[in-house]
Design a protein around this motif. Structure first.
Motif, mmCIF file in Angstrom:
data_model
loop_
_atom_site.group_PDB
_atom_site.id
_atom_site.type_symbol
_atom_site.label_atom_id
_atom_site.label_comp_id
_atom_site.label_asym_id
_atom_site.label_seq_id
_atom_site.Cartn_x
_atom_site.Cartn_y
_atom_site.Cartn_z
ATOM 1 N N LYS A 1 86.001 18.287 118.536
ATOM 2 C CA LYS A 1 85.855 16.865 118.865
ATOM 3 C C LYS A 1 85.186 16.101 117.726
ATOM 4 O O LYS A 1 85.582 14.974 117.394
ATOM 5 N N LEU A 2 84.174 16.725 117.117
ATOM 6 C CA LEU A 2 83.425 16.060 116.037
ATOM 7 C C LEU A 2 84.010 16.334 114.652
ATOM 8 O O LEU A 2 83.490 15.821 113.661
ATOM 9 N N LYS A 3 85.081 17.164 114.608
ATOM 10 C CA LYS A 3 85.729 17.536 113.334
ATOM 11 C C LYS A 3 84.734 18.171 112.368
ATOM 12 O O LYS A 3 84.624 17.795 111.197
ATOM 13 N N ILE A 4 83.970 19.145 112.866
ATOM 14 C CA ILE A 4 83.022 19.891 112.042
ATOM 15 C C ILE A 4 83.309 21.380 112.206
ATOM 16 O O ILE A 4 83.926 21.789 113.188
ATOM 17 N N PRO A 5 82.870 22.228 111.262
ATOM 18 C CA PRO A 5 83.054 23.676 111.430
ATOM 19 C C PRO A 5 82.311 24.175 112.671
ATOM 20 O O PRO A 5 81.164 23.786 112.919
ATOM 21 N N ALA A 6 82.955 25.035 113.437
ATOM 22 C CA ALA A 6 82.367 25.522 114.692
ATOM 23 C C ALA A 6 81.104 26.333 114.461
ATOM 24 O O ALA A 6 80.258 26.448 115.357
ATOM 25 N N ILE A 7 80.962 26.898 113.253
ATOM 26 C CA ILE A 7 79.793 27.725 112.960
ATOM 27 C C ILE A 7 78.489 26.945 113.150
ATOM 28 O O ILE A 7 77.462 27.517 113.527
ATOM 29 N N ILE B 1 85.463 26.988 105.748
ATOM 30 C CA ILE B 1 86.178 26.137 104.796
ATOM 31 C C ILE B 1 87.411 25.511 105.435
ATOM 32 O O ILE B 1 87.700 24.324 105.227
ATOM 33 N N THR B 2 88.149 26.299 106.236
ATOM 34 C CA THR B 2 89.412 25.807 106.794
ATOM 35 C C THR B 2 89.253 24.523 107.603
ATOM 36 O O THR B 2 89.979 23.552 107.353
ATOM 37 N N PRO B 3 88.311 24.441 108.571
ATOM 38 C CA PRO B 3 88.186 23.175 109.310
ATOM 39 C C PRO B 3 87.707 22.013 108.446
ATOM 40 O O PRO B 3 87.996 20.858 108.764
ATOM 41 N N ILE B 4 86.992 22.299 107.362
ATOM 42 C CA ILE B 4 86.577 21.230 106.449
ATOM 43 C C ILE B 4 87.787 20.675 105.708
ATOM 44 O O ILE B 4 87.985 19.462 105.601
ATOM 45 N N LEU B 5 88.648 21.576 105.209
ATOM 46 C CA LEU B 5 89.809 21.151 104.430
ATOM 47 C C LEU B 5 90.859 20.452 105.283
ATOM 48 O O LEU B 5 91.619 19.624 104.779
ATOM 49 N N ARG B 6 90.934 20.806 106.563
ATOM 50 C CA ARG B 6 91.941 20.189 107.433
ATOM 51 C C ARG B 6 91.801 18.680 107.485
ATOM 52 O O ARG B 6 92.775 17.957 107.715
ATOM 53 N N ASN B 7 90.592 18.183 107.312
ATOM 54 C CA ASN B 7 90.330 16.761 107.496
ATOM 55 C C ASN B 7 90.202 16.003 106.181
ATOM 56 O O ASN B 7 89.760 14.853 106.172
ATOM 57 N N ALA C 1 81.517 16.674 102.685
ATOM 58 C CA ALA C 1 82.709 17.015 101.893
ATOM 59 C C ALA C 1 83.687 15.848 101.803
ATOM 60 O O ALA C 1 84.212 15.547 100.722
ATOM 61 N N ARG C 2 83.951 15.196 102.913
ATOM 62 C CA ARG C 2 84.914 14.088 102.911
ATOM 63 C C ARG C 2 84.432 12.897 102.079
ATOM 64 O O ARG C 2 85.154 12.427 101.205
ATOM 65 N N PRO C 3 83.195 12.380 102.316
ATOM 66 C CA PRO C 3 82.736 11.269 101.463
ATOM 67 C C PRO C 3 82.587 11.666 99.995
ATOM 68 O O PRO C 3 82.827 10.848 99.103
ATOM 69 N N PHE C 4 82.198 12.933 99.733
ATOM 70 C CA PHE C 4 82.070 13.379 98.345
ATOM 71 C C PHE C 4 83.447 13.412 97.673
ATOM 72 O O PHE C 4 83.575 13.055 96.500
ATOM 73 N N ALA C 5 84.469 13.833 98.416
ATOM 74 C CA ALA C 5 85.828 13.838 97.873
ATOM 75 C C ALA C 5 86.263 12.426 97.498
ATOM 76 O O ALA C 5 86.919 12.207 96.460
ATOM 77 N N LYS C 6 85.908 11.452 98.326
ATOM 78 C CA LYS C 6 86.238 10.056 98.015
ATOM 79 C C LYS C 6 85.446 9.559 96.814
ATOM 80 O O LYS C 6 85.980 8.849 95.951
ATOM 81 N N LEU C 7 84.179 9.949 96.756
ATOM 82 C CA LEU C 7 83.299 9.481 95.685
ATOM 83 C C LEU C 7 83.771 9.914 94.309
ATOM 84 O O LEU C 7 83.788 9.118 93.363
#
Length: 614
Positions: free
Chosen positions: A20-26, A144-150, A396-402
């Motif tokens: 739901k929050l689009k974060i790694p389940a770990i 890594i996988t759930p991070i990259l999915r988004n 990860a997402r904002p850093f990728a944009k930055l």
């Protein structure tokens, strides 16, 4: 019974929250484990006991003796096998050398850099420092996988992170085992020779058993020696058997064996691979949910207090902001990756289940033996695991944009349907620099697409698995090209938001073709051609042609010819830089059109007399 049920319920609840929050389940899993374990014993329980006690302590506990870690080892083997199933050799044709260097050179930098840091910051013995560094070599694929999915990234960047995360797990475990053995036997002059022999045995037996049993299982499945209802559980039993058998011949070679077994099966042409992967994915989700809660709950509050200081912050900062980037930049020197892509790979390095599981096992074992500083192993590794997951999941997402690796415009193309005409168009797009993925529920079409060098996924369009496929994270165009109008419309309705941000198109149907004035806005290529006519032209003239345009009038003239000639179908408009724009069924071109643009079309060659030069 209550504790066992509670772990499963809490684990699946954590997985749902993560989705739901689009974060790694770990992240929620470890927090739940800490809550029901050390936090509960210190602050929530009246008698100072944990709500969930993983190891039997004489009064309560789920696992007696070392059985928890036997369960952890078997569970990790299944998780790594499932990871190996997802590895496709076609993904790394551009970045294979980078991944190899990252696993070898990057691991060496982490091994020595983290050990030196731990020794001088926490004043740990060199043996324990090197064990700590060996354990954090691995980056967790389950994280890594759930991070990259988004995050929409170039395919090569995603492939590097994905492959590193899966392949480095058995390597890190191997190094950790060698260091553990060194500590256990208290070193000695013969250790170097012994270590080299053990290393060779692990590589030999792990690779051999994994390769051999993968082919044996594949043969048994394809020859229908295993009944369909036993397929998944038989494969599960085989994985566990290979893990144990390989470990019996060479201690800790089992992890390598199951990864190799998964890779070989994942790149086979077995028609049952998809079903096997679905089962293993579901099982991995359950096992990961159980493992992280158990391992986090097994930590004691005294262990957490050991790293509750500024030294832990300094060590974490060195590992994440200095050692990881140093390893990545050394490994990717003179590679095709750009500076910002190297920087992003440096940033994304979360640790996962292998680090946590082996750290718990080795930490407890060495502490029982009375090894000095052994009590630091588990909390330090968990600190790195939790810290890196929290950092990467939130930044990860904002850093990728930055830094500019976030694809502002996703140019990849997802083609629904892998028939002859889809494969023909897909090959042309690939040859012109576009990332193309074909999906189809027909295994024959997928096999033919792969034989032609195309990336293809055997999946049902009604399945939810496409939502989680990181190979599609740079896809921005959707082209539904099946023979079923209902499936084409369904694909547009369901996936246009996720995969069609730059454009969603589908073939028109017979009814729409008869009434060109009502051509849908998502109509593809031509208002006079449906799937049947497109397929017929591809059968008669299986070639895609290009013709240079003089101006807009010339374009409109060619479109008029194609509307009247059933053997010519316009596909794309190609600009002077080679960028391809999909032509919609209403045949309108882009606003900007200059001499040098080209019309790309399927069918027989157009022959037009050029106006004579005056």
């Amino acid at each position: 019974m209550l504790e066992l049920a509670g772990i499963i319920i809490l684990g699946i609840l954590a997985q749902w929250v993560a989705w739901k929050l689009k974060i790694p389940a770990i992240l929620p899993l470890i927090l739940i484990g800490l809550l029901v374990g050390p936090v509960a014993s210190e602050f929530l329980s009246e008698d100072g006991t944990k709500w969930i006690e993983p190891i039997w302590n004489g009064k309560e506990g789920l696992f007696p003796g070392e059985s928890l870690f036997y369960f952890v080892s078997l569970a990790i083997s299944i998780i790594l096998f499932e990871g190996g199933l997802t590895l496709r050799l076609s993904e790394i044709k551009n970045v294979g050398p980078i991944i190899t260097k990252l696993i070898i050179l990057g691991s060496l930098v982490t091994f020595f850099g983290a050990a030196i840091s731990a020794h001088y910051i926490f004043y740990l013995s060199w043996e324990i420092s090197f064990l700590f560094s060996a354990l954090i070599i691995v980056t967790g694929p389950t994280v890594i996988t759930p991070i990259l999915r988004n995050i929409p990234l170039k395919k090569d960047v995603s492939a590097v992170l994905k492959w590193e995360g899966i392949l480095i797990d058995p390597i890190g475990a191997l190094v950790a085992v060698l260091v553990f053995e060194f500590i256990s036997i208290e070193g000695g002059g013969e250790f170097t020779k012994t270590a080299l022999i053990e290393f060779g045995k692990i590589i030999l037996f792990g690779s051999t058993f994994g390769f051999t049993f993968a082919h044996a299982l594949n043969f048994s499945i394809n020859k229908k020696l295993i009944p369909h209802y036993l397929l998944n559980v038989f494969a599960l039993a085989t994985v566990l058997g290979v893990f144990i058998l390989s470990d019996a011949f060479a201690h800790e070679s089992g992890l390598l064996a199951v990864v190799v077994m998964g890779m070989v099966l994942g790149n086979s042409k077995s028609p049952y691979l998809k079903e096997l992967l679905y089962f293993k994915e579901s099982l991995s989700v359950l096992l990961i949910s159980i493992l992280f809660i158990l391992l986090a709950a097994n930590i004691n509050i005294e262990d957490l207090l050991l790293v509750y200081n500024w030294n832990a912050v300094i060590l974490f900062a060195l590992v994440v902001f200095l050692i990881r980037p140093l390893g990545v930049f050394i490994s990717t020197h003179n590679s095709t990756l750009k500076f910002n892509e190297k920087l992003f790979i440096s940033w994304v390095g979360p640790r996962g289940i292998v680090a946590a599981g082996i750290a718990s096992l080795f930490g407890l074992t060495l502490a029982k033996k009375g090894i000095i500083d052994a009590e630091y192993i588990t909390p330090l590794v968990f600190m790195i695991v939790l810290g890196t997951v929290l950092l990467n999941a939130t930044t990860a997402r904002p850093f990728a944009k930055l830094i500019g690796v976030f694809l502002k415009r996703s140019e990849g193309i997802l083609i629904v349907g892998a028939s002859q005409v889809s494969r023909l168009i897909g090959s042309y797009l690939e040859d012109n620099g576009r990332h193309v993925v074909l999906i189809d529920s027909n295994p024959t079409n997928i096999r033919l697409a792969k034989e032609e060098g195309l990336e293809a996924i055997n999946v049902n369009i009604y399945s939810d698995t496409l939502d989680d496929n990181i190979e599609l994270n740079d896809v921005g165009y959707l082209m539904a090209m099946t023979g079923s109008s209902d499936i084409n419309k369904y694909a547009i309705n369901k996936f246009s938001h996720q995969f069609g941000e730059s454009g969603s198109f589908r073939l028109i149907n017979l009814e729409e073709m008869r009434n060109p004035d009502n051509s849908p806005k998502e109509g593809l290529f031509s208002h006079t051609d449906d799937y049947i006519s497109l397929t017929e032209v591809a059968r008669k003239f299986p070639k895609i042609n290009e013709i240079e345009l003089r101006d807009r009038e010339h374009y409109e003239e060619l479109i008029g010819i194609s509307n009247n000639d059933k053997d010519i179908i316009p596909l794309f408009l190609k600009d002077k830089e080679g960028f391809l724009e999909i032509i919609p069924s209403h045949n309108k071109a882009v606003d900007k059109m200059e001499k040098g643009y080209q019309l790309v079309y399927l069918g027989k060659q157009i022959k037009i007399e050029r106006p004579s030069e005056k």
